[in-house]
Write a protein that holds these residues in place. Structure first.
Motif, PDB file in Angstrom:
ATOM      1  N   HIS A   1       0.883  -1.184   0.000  1.00  0.00           N
ATOM      2  CA  HIS A   1       0.000   0.000   0.000  1.00  0.00           C
ATOM      3  C   HIS A   1       0.915   1.228   0.000  1.00  0.00           C
ATOM      4  O   HIS A   1       0.982   1.942   0.997  1.00  0.00           O
ATOM      5  CB  HIS A   1      -0.862   0.030   1.265  1.00  0.00           C
ATOM      6  N   PRO A   2       1.616   1.496  -1.091  1.00  0.00           N
ATOM      7  CA  PRO A   2       2.694   2.487  -1.015  1.00  0.00           C
ATOM      8  C   PRO A   2       2.276   3.928  -1.289  1.00  0.00           C
ATOM      9  O   PRO A   2       3.093   4.835  -1.155  1.00  0.00           O
ATOM     10  CB  PRO A   2       3.653   2.020  -2.120  1.00  0.00           C
ATOM     11  N   VAL A   3       0.998   4.138  -1.671  1.00  0.00           N
ATOM     12  CA  VAL A   3       0.590   5.496  -2.076  1.00  0.00           C
ATOM     13  C   VAL A   3      -0.035   6.227  -0.890  1.00  0.00           C
ATOM     14  O   VAL A   3      -1.223   6.086  -0.590  1.00  0.00           O
ATOM     15  CB  VAL A   3      -0.413   5.456  -3.246  1.00  0.00           C
ATOM     16  N   PHE A   4       0.785   6.994  -0.180  1.00  0.00           N
ATOM     17  CA  PHE A   4       0.293   7.827   0.913  1.00  0.00           C
ATOM     18  C   PHE A   4       1.282   8.959   1.117  1.00  0.00           C
ATOM     19  O   PHE A   4       2.410   8.907   0.629  1.00  0.00           O
ATOM     20  CB  PHE A   4       0.091   7.011   2.198  1.00  0.00           C
ATOM     21  N   SER A   5       0.825   9.976   1.826  1.00  0.00           N
ATOM     22  CA  SER A   5       1.708  11.095   2.099  1.00  0.00           C
ATOM     23  C   SER A   5       2.217  11.053   3.526  1.00  0.00           C
ATOM     24  O   SER A   5       3.414  10.998   3.778  1.00  0.00           O
ATOM     25  CB  SER A   5       0.966  12.408   1.817  1.00  0.00           C
TER      26      SER A   5
END
Lengths: 422, 422
Positions: free
Chosen positions: A88-92
C-alpha cells in the motif's frame, strides 16, 4: 538461446547463483530447491536473460555486444530480483505517533479518537494532490529497489471515493511508466467503509459495484481487485458479491483474509479462484485444506504482526507442510507495517514463521511471481525471462535472514539495466 | 563559544534538532527529554561543536571559515552520532548455518556437535591472519557508520589464548587509528573457557590473571575488562576474582550478566563499581535495586533475544521506572546477533521492551556514552563536545522505530567531517 542476440550484460564468477529454475510455483519440499549453481554465470541481452549456467560456459554460449557491461560477482550470491506481492505504497503522511501510542498501551479506540487509524490515511489521501503523492510514493519505490526488489504489487484503498480511488491508481500507473520498478496495480475500494457511509454501508457497496469497478476497468487502471474480508469490515457475503462483480468485469482477485480472526476468507478466496489470499494469521484448518487444493497463493505478512506487537503469526509451517503455495511480502503501509525491506521480512519469516532461508527466498521470487500472476516472466533466472537480478554482498544465501536489519544488496539489475550499484 | 574559532561545517534549518543537552546520564522520566530544538542549527569548528541553537542564530554566533561546508537539513531530524556500547566485531566467519539449525529446532548440543557455537568462532579467530581479520572487521565498521553510528565499544573474546586475545585487541586498536569510527577496546579473555582447559578451568583463570591482564595493560591495548558471568561459564566467585584483578591493573569494568538465568551478575557489577552490566534478561529485583543505587549502566541487547527466538526480553520498563541508567546496543557478533544496525535495535526496543522513541534515542546517545565512560565528550550536541552528528531523512524522530528494517540515514558527520552522504 537465439544465436542472433548478443550479450549486453554479463555477471560472472557468481559464488552462489540461485536460479529458481524448476517447478513454478513451488510447494512443500520443492520450496527448498533453489536451483543453485556454484561459480555460476548469467548473460543478458537487452531486457531478457540469454544464458544461465556455469560461469566458464558464458563465452561459449553468448557473443558479447560492444560495450557489454561485465560484473564480477566472485564470492557473492545472485538471486532473481525480489517481488513484493502486497503493498500500500501510495500515501503522504506517516503514522509514527500512532505506533508510539500502541507501544504505550493505548487501545485501538483511543488511537482512533485521537485522529489515528486508517481514517487518517483516508483524509491524507483525499487532501493530497497528485504530484505530492507521486513524489512520496517514488521515494518508497527507490527504497524498495535499494533492498533488492524489482517488482511490487501496489494497491489503492485509502481513497474510498470514486475520485480518490482513481487518483491513487493513476499514481501507481504513472509511476509504473516512469520508474524503473514494475508496479502491478490493484483496486482496493473495499478496504474499509468510509465515514460518510458508516450508517449506510449498502450504499458504499453499491458505489464500489456500480461506479468504481466499471471506472477502473474502463480506464484499465488495475489488474487485480482486493477486499478486506473481516468481521466488522466486509462480511463473507458482501465480499463474494463485490469480488464476483470484479471478476466478471475482468479483474483478477486478491483477498485480505483471516487477519484478525477466522472468518473463512481463505476458503472464499480458493472458491472464487483468487490469485492470492493474504495475511491468514487466523486461517482455519478447513481454510488451509481449501487453499492447498487450489492454486490460490497464501501471501504471508509477518512484518505486520511484528510491527503491531502481535502474539500470533500465520501458521506458515502447517501451510507449507500441507501443500499451500506460500509467498511473503512487506505489507508496506503507513499504519501496521511501515517498511520497504523484504530482507527484514525474511528474517522475521525465519524467526517467527520458522521458514528456512531457501523457503523464504522461494517465497519472494517464484512463489511471489505466482501471487501476482507473473509465472514464466519474472521470479526465476531462466533463458527468455525478464532480466531482473539482485546481486548480494554475502558468501552464502543463508546470511539473508541471519544478518538482520542491514542492507546486503550490492547491485540490482532491472530489465537488463544496472539500476543500483552500492 | 570561543570567538577565535571559525565554523568549518554548518547544519541549518534542521526540522528537529535533538541535542540531548541536560542531565547526563539520564534516568526515569528524564529519558524522555531530548533537548529538542525546532528549526535548529549547528556550527562546527574542526572536530568540535561551536554552536547549537536556533538556525537563524548561527550567523550571529559563528563566523564562517573559507570553504565551510553548509548542509541544509530542512524537514530532517539531527541527532548525536549513535554510540554502540557492546560489540564483538572482530571475526572472519559468519555463522548463518547455525542460525538456520536453530530455526529448524536443533538443540544447542546438536549445533555444538556439528562444529558450531562459540568454539567455531574461537577456531576461526585463531586460524585467521591479522590482515584478513582487519579487513573483515573494517567492512563491519563501514556498515555501523552507514547506520548512523560514530563510536563503538569493541571486545576481544574469541581468542581465549594470550596470543590470540592480543591479536584481536591489536586489530581493534589498529582500526581505531585508521578508521574514522572511534573504537573503544575491551578485553574479554573471560568470554568462555577454551577447549584445551575444559578439564582445568583454574589453569585458564590463572592465565587470564597472571598473563593476559598484565600483557593487555602493559601494551595499553584495552580500556575495559569484561567477563561472561553465567552458570556454566564463570561463576560469581571467579568473576569477582578476575574483575578485581583487572580493576587493580587499571582497567574499567563491564559484565555480561544475567543473560540466561539470574545469577547475581547485576549485583556484582554494581558492587565492583562496573561501568556497565549488559544483557540482564533475567536480572532479579534485587539486581535492579542494586543497579538503581549505583552508576552502573544497564546495556540491553534486544537483538540477541530476537535473533535467538527468545521468549523473554530484559525488563526494561521496570529498570527505567526504578531509576536504572538504561542503554541499548546491537551486541553485534557472529553467533547470537549478527547486525550492525542500531535502528533495528531501536525498533525492537519499542516493540519488545516497550521503550518510546525518545527513551531509545537517549539509550543510544547520552546513556550509551555513560556505558563507555565518555560523558561530556560524545552522545550530546553541546558546545565544546566532539562533532559526531547523524542527519536522518525523516520528519519526526518517532519514525526511527516505526519505519523498521530500512536505513533512514542521510548524512553522518564524524569529528566534524562528512563521513557518509547518501
Amino acid at each position: 538461446m537465439t544465436k542472433m542476440k548478443k550479450a549486453t550484460l554479463i555477471i560472472k564468477n557468481i559464488g552462489q547463483l540461485i536460479t529458481m529454475a524448476g517447478p513454478a510455483p513451488r510447494t512443500g519440499a520443492q520450496m527448498s530447491d533453489l536451483g543453485l549453481i556454484e561459480n555460476g554465470g548469467i548473460a543478458v541481452s537487452g531486457e531478457e536473460i540469454l544464458f544461465v549456467g556455469e560461469s566458464e560456459k558464458i563465452e561459449g554460449q553468448a557473443e558479447l555486444a560492444e560495450g557489454c557491461t561485465v560484473i564480477d560477482a566472485k564470492g557473492m550470491v545472485v538471486t532473481p530480483g525480489f517481488i513484493d506481492p502486497h503493498t500500500h505504497p501510495v500515501f503522504s503522511k506517516t503514522r509514527e505517533k500512532e505506533f508510539e501510542m500502541r507501544i504505550q498501551g493505548k487501545t485501538y479506540m483511543e488511537i482512533a479518537e485521537s485522529g489515528g487509524g486508517i481514517r487518517s490515511s483516508v483524509r491524507d489521501l483525499r487532501e493530497t494532490d497528485f504530484a505530492t503523492l507521486k513524489e512520496k510514493t517514488k521515494e518508497r519505490l527507490d527504497r524498495f529497489l535499494s533492498y533488492g526488489v524489482t517488482t511490487i504489487e501496489a494497491k489503492s484503498g485509502y481513497g474510498l471515493s470514486l475520485e480518490s480511488e482513481l487518483k491513487q491508481l493513476e499514481v501507481i500507473n504513472e509511476l509504473n511508466k516512469t520508474h524503473i520498478l514494475d508496479l502491478i496495480p490493484t483496486f482496493l475500494g473495499a478496504h474499509e467503509v468510509p465515514d460518510e457511509y458508516r450508517s449506510d454501508r449498502e450504499a458504499y457497496i453499491n458505489i464500489i459495484i456500480n461506479e468504481m469497478i466499471p471506472a477502473v476497468t474502463k480506464n484499465n487502471l488495475a489488474e487485480f481487485s482486493d477486499i478486506f474480508t473481516e468481521e466488522g469490515v466486509f462480511t463473507i457475503a458482501e465480499s463474494k458479491k463485490i469480488q464476483q462483480t470484479a471478476k466478471d468485469a475482468g479483474l483478477k482477485l486478491k483477498f485480505h483474509a483471516d487477519e484478525l480472526q477466522s472468518t473463512g476468507g481463505g476458503e472464499l478466496a480458493a472458491e472464487l479462484g483468487s490469485v492470492s489470499a493474504d495475511h491468514l494469521v487466523y486461517i482455519s484448518d478447513d481454510g488451509i485444506e481449501a487453499m492447498a487444493k487450489s492454486k490460490t497463493v497464501a501471501v504471508l505478512l509477518p512484518g505486520t504482526t511484528f510491527s503491531l506487537s502481535g502474539k500470533q503469526y500465520a501458521p506458515a509451517r502447517k501451510m507449507i507442510d500441507e501443500g499451500v503455495i506460500v509467498a511473503l511480502s512487506t505489507d508496506c503501509n503507513p499504519g501496521s507495517s511501515c517498511s520497504e525491506s523484504l530482507p527484514i521480512i525474511i528474517s522475521l519469516a525465519a524467526l517467527q514463521l520458522k521458514m528456512t532461508a531457501a523457503e523464504a527466498i522461494t517465497a519472494v521470487t517464484v512463489n511471489a511471481a505466482a501471487a501476482v500472476d507473473r509465472i514464466g516472466k519474472i521470479g526465476q533466472l531462466v533463458e527468455g525471462m525478464q532480466a531482473d537480478i539482485t546481486i548480494w554482498d554475502m558468501g552464502d544465501y543463508r546470511e539473508l535472514p541471519y544478518h538482520y536489519g542491514v542492507n546486503l544488496v550490492s547491485q540490482v539489475v532491472k530489465k537488463g539495466k544496472l539500476a543500483i550499484s552500492n
